[in-house]
Design an enzyme around this catalytic site. Structure first.
Site, mmCIF file in Angstrom:
data_model
loop_
_atom_site.group_PDB
_atom_site.id
_atom_site.type_symbol
_atom_site.label_atom_id
_atom_site.label_comp_id
_atom_site.label_asym_id
_atom_site.label_seq_id
_atom_site.Cartn_x
_atom_site.Cartn_y
_atom_site.Cartn_z
ATOM 1 N N HIS A 119 25.826 39.628 21.796
ATOM 2 C CA HIS A 119 26.231 38.461 22.905
ATOM 3 C C HIS A 119 25.543 38.640 24.114
ATOM 4 O O HIS A 119 25.008 37.626 24.863
ATOM 5 C CB HIS A 119 27.573 38.655 23.636
ATOM 6 C CG HIS A 119 27.846 39.339 24.388
ATOM 7 N ND1 HIS A 119 28.395 41.196 23.583
ATOM 8 C CD2 HIS A 119 27.762 39.921 25.460
ATOM 9 C CE1 HIS A 119 28.814 41.577 25.014
ATOM 10 N NE2 HIS A 119 27.805 40.581 25.810
ATOM 11 N N ASP A 171 29.290 42.361 16.708
ATOM 12 C CA ASP A 171 28.855 42.205 18.019
ATOM 13 C C ASP A 171 27.447 42.996 18.336
ATOM 14 O O ASP A 171 27.253 43.722 19.522
ATOM 15 C CB ASP A 171 29.850 42.371 18.908
ATOM 16 C CG ASP A 171 29.040 41.584 20.770
ATOM 17 O OD1 ASP A 171 28.466 40.970 20.942
ATOM 18 O OD2 ASP A 171 29.603 42.112 21.808
ATOM 19 N N GLY A 199 26.441 42.245 32.832
ATOM 20 C CA GLY A 199 25.800 43.234 32.628
ATOM 21 C C GLY A 199 25.755 44.562 32.291
ATOM 22 O O GLY A 199 24.517 45.533 31.891
ATOM 23 N N ASN A 200 26.967 45.658 32.350
ATOM 24 C CA ASN A 200 26.544 46.210 31.608
ATOM 25 C C ASN A 200 26.806 46.439 30.121
ATOM 26 O O ASN A 200 26.788 47.664 29.085
ATOM 27 C CB ASN A 200 28.496 46.986 31.739
ATOM 28 C CG ASN A 200 28.058 48.284 33.084
ATOM 29 O OD1 ASN A 200 29.186 47.911 33.935
ATOM 30 N ND2 ASN A 200 27.326 49.551 33.248
ATOM 31 N N SER A 201 26.891 45.196 29.626
ATOM 32 C CA SER A 201 27.179 44.965 28.076
ATOM 33 C C SER A 201 26.057 45.556 27.168
ATOM 34 O O SER A 201 24.735 45.224 28.023
ATOM 35 C CB SER A 201 27.129 43.245 27.546
ATOM 36 O OG SER A 201 28.458 43.180 28.475
ATOM 37 N N GLY A 242 34.600 34.506 -1.463
ATOM 38 C CA GLY A 242 33.827 32.799 -2.014
ATOM 39 C C GLY A 242 35.066 31.472 -1.502
ATOM 40 O O GLY A 242 35.630 30.540 -2.401
#
Length: 409
Positions: free
Chosen positions: A147, A189, A262-264, A319
């Protein structure tokens, strides 16, 4: 007096003082100046002379000052009647050493986007966002959150593009590098980006499977644009299931080390300076304090290898699309609890194995399933090419179907 541990002092206008204590009932009269004042003043004068002499000798003075400065504050814990002193200097020293070791391996990431307004005639403008990353090789591979670098989003008011430019800033340096995305995966992620640089300091990865609740934890990143910030806390919980705003579920490490925007993509590290997690989420809102989450580093190793080798994560898929058969629906339609198949993809493993719309999946590999999440959880324990056994209910009969898992598109 009745209380044997108390004493009382009474004075009047004469120079004599009468002292009453429970340990002595005898009353004594004495001269205050002779018995107290003169010895006291003599002691003060003598102590002053001795201290002055000691401080006049350099070696003695230095020993006194060093002993004073080395007395670090202690924090006392009482347990089972035993009073134990813990030096706060040890905690401080750990934090200093960990920060010094890990900070060179953490980078700041800035992303540039194009934002198009869906109102006012489609006006376009640029926008920026920031995050963090972890250097995992000396030749420029960097692990971060998906992200952070793939934050395209849409709303009824605007449309945001994929990242147009990614800039990486190294620790303690004004030099920046343009990065390219090697691979990304929205389900976990995670993303890998690369800069053209060598001789970088790669972070040392730890074993997140051995993390214990209560142990030291430090979060390192670039919160709110503040480069190379560190925050300390503990591991608050392990194996915590959390869901992000896109509906993706993670098994995470919970920490009270402050994690902000911003730590991500930055690192959660232990007392040895080893990365145990990737800072990813935080809870915010009224009454929420100190609840952040990190993806366990051990769970990222295989994903990281695939992102570097294949530029994506290779996953098996069945599927089908399905709906849950709840207990109430089961009674109403006389179906077993499970997953009602509402769609079968062409050329998928499910179609090849003969699954049909209207079938109900009762179990997978012998484990009862009643949700798509549970079915996918079991499926994700397999690799492409593995066999998976589904128990199917169809037209009042129950039977097993073995399908060979294909690669997800």
């Amino acid at each position: 007096m009745d209380d044997e541990n108390n004493f009382e002092i009474k004075t009047d206008n004469n120079p004599d003082v009468k002292i009453y204590t429970s340990t002595s009932t005898k009353t004594s009269n004495f001269s205050f100046s002779r018995n107290i004042l003169v010895p006291f003043l003599s002691g003060v004068v003598g102590a002053s002379i001795i201290l002055g002499t000691c401080f006049g000798i350099p070696s003695i003075r230095n020993n006194i000052m060093n002993n004073s400065s080395n007395n670090s504050p202690n924090f006392h814990i009482t347990s089972g009647g035993t009073n134990t002193a813990i030096s706060l200097a040890n905690y401080s020293g750990t934090a200093i050493d960990v920060a010094a070791k890990v900070q060179p391996s953490i980078v700041g990431i800035q992303i540039e986007y194009s934002v198009t307004s869906l109102m006012f005639g489609g006006y376009s403008s640029s926008a920026t966002a920031s995050g963090s990353g972890i250097i995992i090789s000396e030749d420029g591979y960097i692990l971060t959150n998906n992200h952070v670098v793939s934050s395209s989003s849409n709303s009824s008011y605007y449309q945001m593009s994929e990242a147009q430019k990614i800039t990486v800033k190294l620790y303690n340096s004004n030099e920046t590098y343009e990065a390219r995305i090697i691979g990304s995966d929205s389900q976990t992620d995670l993303a890998i980006i690369k800069i053209d640089a060598t001789g970088l300091t790669a972070a040392e990865l730890g074993d997140s499977n051995s993390v214990k609740v209560g142990e030291f934890a430090m979060a390192i990143g670039n919160p709110l644009g503040l480069d190379s910030s560190v925050t300390c806390g503990i591991v608050s919980a392990i194996n915590r299931e959390v869901t992000d705003e896109d509906g993706n579920k993670y098994i995470a490490i919970q920490t009270d080390a402050a994690i902000n925007s911003g730590n991500s993509g930055g690192a959660l590290v232990n007392s040895e300076g080893k990365v145990i997690g990737i800072n990813t989420l935080k809870l915010s809102g009224s009454g929420v304090e100190g609840i952040g989450f990190a993806i366990p580093i051990s769970s990222t190793l295989e994903i990281t290898e695939q992102l570097i080798q294949y530029n994506k994560v290779i996953r098996p898929y069945i599927g089908i699309s399905g709906r849950e058969v709840t207990e109430s629906l089961s009674k109403k339609y006389n179906y077993p609890i499970g997953i009602y198949i509402s769609k079968v993809d062409e050329f998928s493993s499910a179609e090849i194995a003969g699954l049909k719309i209207g079938d109900v999946i009762v179990s997978a590999d012998g484990t009862a399933v009643s949700t798509m999440d549970k079915l996918n959880e079991i499926k994700n324990t397999h690799s492409v090419g593995d066999d998976m056994v589904l128990t199917i209910f169809r037209n009042g009969e129950t039977f097993d179907v073995t399908l060979k898992l294909k690669e997800a598109n």
